[in-house]
Design an enzyme around this catalytic site. Structure first.
Site, PDB file in Angstrom:
ATOM      1  N   THR A  30       0.828  -1.208   0.000  1.00 20.48           N
ATOM      2  CA  THR A  30       0.000   0.000   0.000  1.00 20.48           C
ATOM      3  C   THR A  30       0.861   1.256   0.000  1.00 20.48           C
ATOM      4  OG1 THR A  30      -1.477   1.277   1.430  1.00 20.48           O
ATOM      5  CG2 THR A  30      -0.115  -0.325   2.538  1.00 20.48           C
ATOM      6  N   ASP A  31       0.291   2.357  -0.477  1.00 20.53           N
ATOM      7  CA  ASP A  31       1.018   3.633  -0.428  1.00 20.53           C
ATOM      8  C   ASP A  31       1.173   4.137   1.008  1.00 20.53           C
ATOM      9  OD1 ASP A  31      -1.632   4.393   0.023  1.00 20.53           O
ATOM     10  OD2 ASP A  31      -1.680   5.940  -1.535  1.00 20.53           O
ATOM     11  N   GLU A  32       0.404   3.549   1.947  1.00 24.87           N
ATOM     12  CA  GLU A  32       0.484   4.038   3.335  1.00 24.87           C
ATOM     13  C   GLU A  32       1.846   3.770   3.972  1.00 24.87           C
ATOM     14  OE1 GLU A  32      -2.813   3.538   5.919  1.00 24.87           O
ATOM     15  OE2 GLU A  32      -4.258   3.862   4.313  1.00 24.87           O
ATOM     16  N   TYR A  70      -1.410  -0.357  11.157  1.00 24.27           N
ATOM     17  CA  TYR A  70      -1.661  -1.062   9.879  1.00 24.27           C
ATOM     18  C   TYR A  70      -0.507  -0.805   8.908  1.00 24.27           C
ATOM     19  CZ  TYR A  70      -3.267  -1.418   5.040  1.00 24.27           C
ATOM     20  OH  TYR A  70      -3.346  -1.680   3.685  1.00 24.27           O
TER      21      TYR A  70
END
Ligand code: NAD
Ligand code: DAU
Length: 334
Positions: A125-127, A150
């Site tokens: 994910t880009d997170e 997360y």
């Protein structure tokens, strides 16, 4: 090709299973999913009887079972989507995130190493990059700076993937995508939550000032990007995937209300998410230039189609919001 898709009963996973089963009739698709609160076999009902598709209920953390499955089914390719995926839940408690997202990924990598998997794709994910200010984009070389439990669990998993690729030669590739929207998204996430609430004339809880920015991509465009990376991505590489569709949350919620013909008076500003990332924006020029992928949906078309899907499939999300999800909603929003 015999592909193991993990987490194939979730939002992106079920869209990906549909995509592969239909596009590649000669491939065998094995969907391994634990069926947590987020897994829903209703998403795949239309595939019952498909000759190139098998569902297996199980946990990616169970090394013995997954190893046996890979041998029995002659799996040569793994696409790992199985995860705990909701930031707010990771703030309430991180244990399951570490167990599945980190421990489960490690199990799959061990199996890939020991059983000679020919292609391993980690759906990240880009997170993992953290939060942006008003300008700039995440590129594949942006340093990792995960802010939520997360995001930290996903970044940890990515590091394990690179270590197994470097040390043992596991033929792995990592994708990092921005926010997805589309059919079958669990109604704890922004877009389906707002559509469900507005349809029921319930308040729409917008966190903080509503000015946090996300870069939205239709889930089928994400599936097409995974397809490109699986077949043509270079081993050891990261591919960012984004829609170039930055919207702040308030703008998006207002757009949904217009599509639904509901009043903006439903919007309620609530307490902000702890550590809330301000802005995500992806530079996806690498996958575009190297693998020729581009998004096919415009945001306007994708959102219109998505709103129509949730309205036409009301029983699908009503069954979810009337079940155990009610208890989570009560804890989260009071
Ligand atoms: P989701 O929560 O809708 O689905 C996750 C699926 O994984 C569920 O079917 C669940 O039952 C299954 N699962 C959970 N733990 C498992 C375990 N231990 N063993 C086997 N199966 C298990 O998530 P999603 O939104 O579809 O996300 C899928 C993947 O894509 C995740 O890895 C997520 O980090 C990543 N991702 C999501 C987005 C997004 O916007 N939704 C964007 C980028 C990346
Ligand atoms: O960027 C990719 C990530 O996108 C994925 O890795 C995650 O799995 C996925 O859940 C998603 O994370 P976000 O936290 O960005 O998505 P979410 O839908 O939870 O929230 C989107 C934005 O909307 C965020 O700024 C928080 C805000 N929000 C969310 C909810 C649920 C609200 O204002 N109110 C809400 O009730």
């Amino acid at each position: 090709m015999n592909i193991l898709i993990t987490g194939g009963a979730g939002f992106i996973g079920s869209n990906l299973v549909w995509y592969f089963v239909k596009k590649y009739p000669s491939y065998r698709v094995v969907n391994l999913d634990k069926l947590t609160y987020a897994g829903n076999l209703e998403n795949l009902e239309g595939l019952k009887g498909a000759r190139n598709y098998v569902f297996v209920k199980g946990d990616i953390c169970d090394r013995e079972m997954v190893g046996q499955l890979v041998r029995d089914q002659g799996i040569d390719t793994i696409v790992n989507l199985a995860a705990e995926s909701h930031v707010d839940r990771s703030i309430m408690g991180a244990a399951e995130f570490i167990q599945t997202n980190v421990g489960g990924t490690n199990v799959l990598l061990e199996i890939a190493k020991d059983l000679g998997i020919q292609r391993y794709v980690q759906i990240s994910t880009d997170e993992v990059y953290g939060s942006l200010g008003p300008n700039g984009y995440f590129t594949e070389t942006t340093p990792l700076h995960p802010n939520s439990p997360y995001a930290a669990s996903k970044a940890s998993a990515d590091l394990l993937v690179f270590a197994y690729q470097h040390t043992f030669g596991v033929p792995a590739v990592v994708t990092r995508c921005s926010n997805n929207y589309g059919p079958y998204q669990f109604p704890e996430k922004l877009i389906p939550l707002m559509i469900a609430n507005a349809s029921n004339d319930k308040q729409l809880p917008v966190y903080g000032d509503g000015m946090n920015v996300r870069d939205w991509l239709h889930v089928r465009d994400h599936c097409a990007a995974i397809d490109a990376v699986l077949h043509r991505g270079r081993i050891g590489q990261i591919y960012n995937i984004g829609g170039n569709n930055e919207k702040h949350n308030l703008e998006l919620v207002r757009l949904l209300l217009r599509h639904l013909g509901k009043s903006e008076s439903l919007i309620t500003f609530v307490k902000d998410r702890l550590g809330h990332d301000r802005r995500y924006a992806i530079d996806s020029s690498k996958i575009q230039q190297e693998l020729g992928w581009t998004p096919s949906y415009t945001f306007e078309q994708g959102i219109e189609e998505t709103v129509k899907w949730y309205l036409a499939n009301r029983p699908w999300w009503e069954r979810i919001i009337s079940g155990e999800y009610r208890e989570y909603y009560r804890k989260m929003y009071g």
